[in-house]
Design an enzyme around this catalytic site. Structure first.
Site, short mmCIF file in Angstrom:
data_model
loop_
_atom_site.label_atom_id
_atom_site.label_comp_id
_atom_site.label_asym_id
_atom_site.label_seq_id
_atom_site.Cartn_x
_atom_site.Cartn_y
_atom_site.Cartn_z
N HIS A 257 0.83 -1.21 0.00
CA HIS A 257 0.00 0.00 0.00
C HIS A 257 0.87 1.26 0.00
CE1 HIS A 257 -3.70 2.28 1.18
NE2 HIS A 257 -2.80 3.09 1.72
N GLU A 258 1.83 1.32 0.91
CA GLU A 258 2.68 2.51 1.00
C GLU A 258 3.60 2.63 -0.21
OE1 GLU A 258 1.83 4.71 2.96
OE2 GLU A 258 0.55 3.48 4.24
N HIS A 261 1.87 4.68 -2.77
CA HIS A 261 2.06 6.12 -2.52
C HIS A 261 3.48 6.54 -2.91
CE1 HIS A 261 -1.68 7.00 -0.51
NE2 HIS A 261 -1.50 6.07 0.43
N GLU A 287 -4.40 7.92 -3.18
CA GLU A 287 -4.94 6.68 -2.65
C GLU A 287 -5.28 5.69 -3.76
OE1 GLU A 287 -5.64 4.36 0.76
OE2 GLU A 287 -4.65 6.29 0.46
#
Length: 492
Positions: A257-258, A261, A287
């Protein structure tokens, strides 16, 4: 030096100072000694005062007035658009308020972490009330006669309105609840992974997976934090994760997930570095990258088959009987307490709850003293479970402690955007599943880089999604994806 050149030189230094401020925040979450919290609050407040003075410098208005936009190329015009927006917002906020917010949110972050660890909501509520009071003061300065919440939301998703988001959420909620009821009533219930997964091995595999998704370790690093996050831009983009030795998926998927980003920031056109265009255009678009990396790509049957084999290599046992059971465990639907660990069916329901609660807080319809009870009541209604401790309830998220009111709905917007992007990606990369099954994320992440990430802040949020997808974003592709995926998985 022309007015445009002078403005860009000023902005370059402001962007550099903002990066330093972000680095202080990263350090506070990862490495800062616990006893340094009060001093760090003063440091953050002092730096925020410097940044606020630069963002409201009277020369900015003079330079902006002297520039003829018509003679500029689209990139220069986009830079001016963002500088004008920032200047208009910042000149409405008194320096003392900006400094006070930086000071109290830095302090509140540490208090929140202690309250969360101790399960003591009462310890956190006084400072939360102080943060909320200052954020409402900021919203009033920005909104004029408009909606307070919209004024805060605009910081994270420019142009978005709470009423429009509420309408989207109402439509999504109907389909999400119907899907959840079908899934929870299905005969098939996948078991969770079982086993012990040592921290060092988890972090090593997380680093490998991060690299496969395109994260550049020459310009980044992974550290541990209570609440995973990403920080920085361009040549210095840092991410964090967390580890539970009973649950390797927490570390792996927090990392993926990170990485979404982080890759967005790393892949922005290098010519935009330390300019207003050198960041993701909105938190919703940001996101979309983390969610498509984590879910549509990372939780796909194709990639989880590859990951199952690597788990066996690293741990000796992946915690599931075979690749199909592993895929089912990774996508297991259950009404858990924690937003960041929620499955794709429940995740947006977590966001909708927070959106409604924080709108009520900002409007004054909900008092901080009543927040825990309101949270627990809403959770029981939406998820059919009783919150067992504050860390599983109102204290689980860092956002309100650091003043991020208006941020939560961008998570669900990101999911919506990701659904649209995945539909377009599958059309552009027909053999996507074969590549994912081989652990090759390059074609997928390369398409996202070239069609979205490289643009940074050049286009407005809806425009950049529309350009990438070829159609305006709506919730349809996401909901169709969820229905198809979990319908097949649960035999609905």
């Amino acid at each position: 030096m022309t007015a445009f050149d002078a403005l860009m030189a000023h902005q370059h230094e402001t962007e550099a100072l903002a990066e330093i401020s972000g680095r202080l925040g990263w350090d506070q979450e990862t490495m800062m000694p616990r006893g340094a919290a009060d001093q760090r609050a003063e440091e953050m407040a002092a730096l925020e005062a410097v940044l606020h003075r630069r963002r409201t410098d009277p020369r900015l208005a003079d330079w902006l007035a002297a520039i003829d936009d018509a003679g500029l190329d689209p990139v220069a015009q986009a830079k001016l658009r963002l500088i004008r927006r920032s200047h208009a917002r910042n000149t409405k906020i008194p320096e003392a308020l900006a400094s006070a917010l930086a000071r109290v949110t830095s302090r509140a972050q540490g208090i929140w972490a202690e309250a969360r660890a101790e399960g003591d909501v009462a310890k956190f509520l006084p400072v939360l009330a102080e943060v909320l009071r200052l954020k409402r003061e900021e919203a009033a300065a920005l909104a004029g006669d408009g909606d307070l919440y919209d004024a805060l939301l605009d910081d994270y998703e420019p142009g978005a309105k709470a009423a429009d988001i509420a309408a989207i959420f109402d439509r999504m909620r109907l389909r999400l609840v119907a899907l959840r009821e079908r899934v929870m009533g299905a005969a098939m219930t996948p078991p969770a992974l079982q086993g012990h997964f040592p921290e060092a091995a988890q972090l090593a595999l997380a680093r490998e997976v991060a690299g496969r998704f395109g994260y550049d370790f020459a310009h980044g690093r992974i550290d541990k934090a209570v609440h995973p996050f990403s920080s920085g831009s361009a040549a210095d983009v840092r991410i964090t994760t967390r580890v539970d030795e009973r649950d390797p998926l927490n570390c792996l998927y927090s990392t993926i997930h990170e990485v979404g980003h982080g890759c967005y920031e790393q892949n922005i056109d290098a010519a935009y570095r330390l300019t207003p265009l050198g960041h993701g255009v909105s938190m919703g678009v940001h996101e979309s990258q983390s969610r498509i990396y984590e879910n549509q790509l990372g939780r796909s049957r194709a990639f989880t088959g590859f990951l199952f084999d690597r788990m066996g290599d690293v741990f000796g046992d992946a915690g599931a009987a075979d690749a199909d059971a592993f895929y089912a465990a990774i996508n297991r639907v259950h009404a858990g307490f924690i937003r960041t660990e929620a499955d794709e069916v429940h995740y947006n329901l977590h966001i909708m709850m927070r959106f409604d609660l924080e709108r009520a807080l900002v409007a004054g319809d909900l008092q901080v003293a009543d927040l825990e009870a309101a949270w627990n009541d809403r959770f029981a209604r939406d998820f059919g479970a009783v919150v067992d401790r504050p860390a599983h309830g109102v204290l689980q998220d860092v956002h309100w402690s650091v003043g991020l009111f208006g941020y939560f709905p961008t998570y669900a917007l990101g999911n919506l955007y990701a659904g649209c992007l995945m539909q377009a990606l599958r059309g552009a990369v027909p053999d996507l599943d074969a590549q994912l099954a081989a652990g090759d994320l390059g074609p997928a992440t390369g398409w996202l880089r070239d069609n979205l990430q490289v643009h940074g802040g050049l286009y407005e949020p809806v425009e950049v999604i529309t350009r990438a997808c070829g159609f305006a974003p709506d919730e349809g592709p996401l909901m169709d994806y969820l229905d198809a995926k979990f319908g097949a998985l649960y035999g609905l």
